[in-house]
Design an enzyme around this catalytic site. Sequence first.
Site, PDB file in Angstrom:
ATOM      1  CB  ILE A  98      -0.967   0.028   1.201  1.00 43.16           C
ATOM      2  CG1 ILE A  98      -0.198  -0.097   2.511  1.00 43.16           C
ATOM      3  CG2 ILE A  98      -2.019  -1.037   1.082  1.00 43.16           C
ATOM      4  CD1 ILE A  98      -1.073   0.129   3.713  1.00 43.16           C
ATOM      5  N   GLY A  99       2.168   1.120  -0.017  1.00 46.74           N
ATOM      6  CA  GLY A  99       3.014   2.302  -0.110  1.00 46.74           C
ATOM      7  C   GLY A  99       3.878   2.592   1.096  1.00 46.74           C
ATOM      8  CE  LYS A 100       4.953  -2.182   5.093  1.00 45.97           C
ATOM      9  NZ  LYS A 100       4.159  -2.847   4.040  1.00 45.97           N
ATOM     10  CE  LYS A 118      10.203  -4.038   3.797  1.00 45.76           C
ATOM     11  NZ  LYS A 118       8.801  -3.598   3.761  1.00 45.76           N
ATOM     12  CB  SER A 131       8.607 -11.576   1.573  1.00 47.79           C
ATOM     13  OG  SER A 131       8.666 -12.012   2.913  1.00 47.79           O
ATOM     14  N   GLY A 182       8.153  -1.769   8.716  1.00 43.95           N
ATOM     15  CA  GLY A 182       7.670  -3.127   8.913  1.00 43.95           C
ATOM     16  C   GLY A 182       7.522  -3.866   7.597  1.00 43.95           C
ATOM     17  N   GLY A 241       4.671  -6.156   5.232  1.00 40.19           N
ATOM     18  CA  GLY A 241       3.263  -6.517   5.080  1.00 40.19           C
ATOM     19  C   GLY A 241       2.354  -5.602   5.877  1.00 40.19           C
TER      20      GLY A 241
END
EC number: 6.3.3.3
Length: 225
Positions: A13-15, A37, A41, A123, A125
């Site tokens: 979603i754009g983290k 980070k 994955s 984070g 996911g």
Amino acid sequence: MSTLFVAGAGTEIGKTYVTAALTRALRASGRPVRALKPVASGVPDLSDPDFSASDTALLLAAQDLPVTPETVAAMTPWRFAAPLAPDLAAAREGRSLALADLVAWCETAIAAPAPGTAVLIEGVGGLMSPLTAEATGLAWLKALRLPVLLVSGSYLGAISHALTAIETLHHHAVDLRAVVVSETPGAPTPPETVAEAIARHAGVRVLCVARGGGFPAEGLDVVPA
């Protein structure tokens, strides 16, 4: 402690876009930054041309750091090839990921930079995505006891997902500094409309980051001084 955990209301979603934008904005304001980070994955091999589009490479670029085996390992020590939840991706490679090891690594990384450095930990996911065989992303950020910046998209359904994540963070007494609505390409609703709805229903501070745009200057105080 000038540290912020960047969590997501969902996956993809754009983290990383938001973390990179915040990194660049902080650096432009004169503040030193270390963006990390720790777990990722779906990461191509370093020799693969597609690695340049990976989250790790994008965060290194935001810090004007080269892509080398050393910088990649220092940024993302747990990298998995399969685009799956980390526990599943690790199992596919015959590896394991322990929450205690991840937390210890993060605590060391947070303590390493010079005083005054902003440390951003992104984070993996969504907030409740499985991280290890026993723990979710929520367990990770709770163990670190860090304030959180929650990233939402602007896609159809994003408001519900964001409100659910906010409620979860509040239930677990997590310090939520703000929500950032990251524009979802092709979404039917402007991110500003999504942000207004989230703020109205949740009573939290909400910022917007457009695709192709930077992090708003008035939002830099989301990172503790």
